[in-house]
Motif scaffolding. Sequence first.
Motif: not given
Length: 212
Positions: A89-93, A105-112
């Motif tokens: 949700d943020s351009h610096t996540n 508002n900087d939620a993040e969903v990512h893979s690792h």
Amino acid sequence: MASLVFLALALTAVFASDFEADLISGESKINGPGISWVSALTTPTKNLGTCGCHKQGVVKLTFNTSDRTKAEITFSLGKSKGYTFDIGDSHTNDGYGGDLGTQSNDAEVHSHDTALLFFGRDKAEGGHYGVLDSYYGFIRRGDVKITVEDSLVTAESGAKIIYFHSEQLFQLKGQADAEGPVNYDVYIGLNRVIDTDSLNGTGLCAVEVNWV
Ligand SMILES: *[C@@H]1O[C@H](CO)[C@@H](O)[C@H](O)[C@H]1NC(C)=O
Ligand SMILES: *[C@@H]1O[C@H](CO)[C@@H](O)[C@H](O)[C@H]1NC(C)=O
């Protein structure tokens, strides 16, 4: 014959994705509204992986409250290693829910590797919600389909389906932000995290985005 050709062309036009990128060849196309490159595809010189799926880039999706309220993202994966995708949700996540204080508002969903990880935004009283859930083994060869809308993310891989509804996820209806400007943007890092290519991955071969 001519009408068949015409039908095929018409169907192609109707079914073209709003955005698509091939991370092997580097070809990409934006067909729909509210989608732009933040960082066009690059070819890394190190950490190339083994499946040829290693080009890296960042795409921005701008939601709105009428007909761009839900995006469906299809990631086509080969052998996934590291950070193959990062939706934030943020351009610096930059992975694990952090964004160096750009937005609350900087939620993040990512893979690792084989894991799909969910991180919440910042709390109103300070600090952040941190890791909301982790699904190990969820990232596998084939398609992983993720839908993003305000406070709701779904993810599908093979026979597994995740339905995650939380106010701690993406805020896309103009909610106030304690650290940065109100916005309707979501970023997707392709074979990298959003903020930096120094955290990257290999194995994302193609991506498609559609407003649904
Ligand atoms: C929302 O997006 C649609 C489709 O791109 C566009 O036609 C419409 O004007 C947008 N609405 C607002 C309120 O921005
Ligand atoms: C990707 O990550 C590796 C370490 O895993 C690093 O050596 C490399 O510099 C990073 N950046 C790019 C553009 O590949």
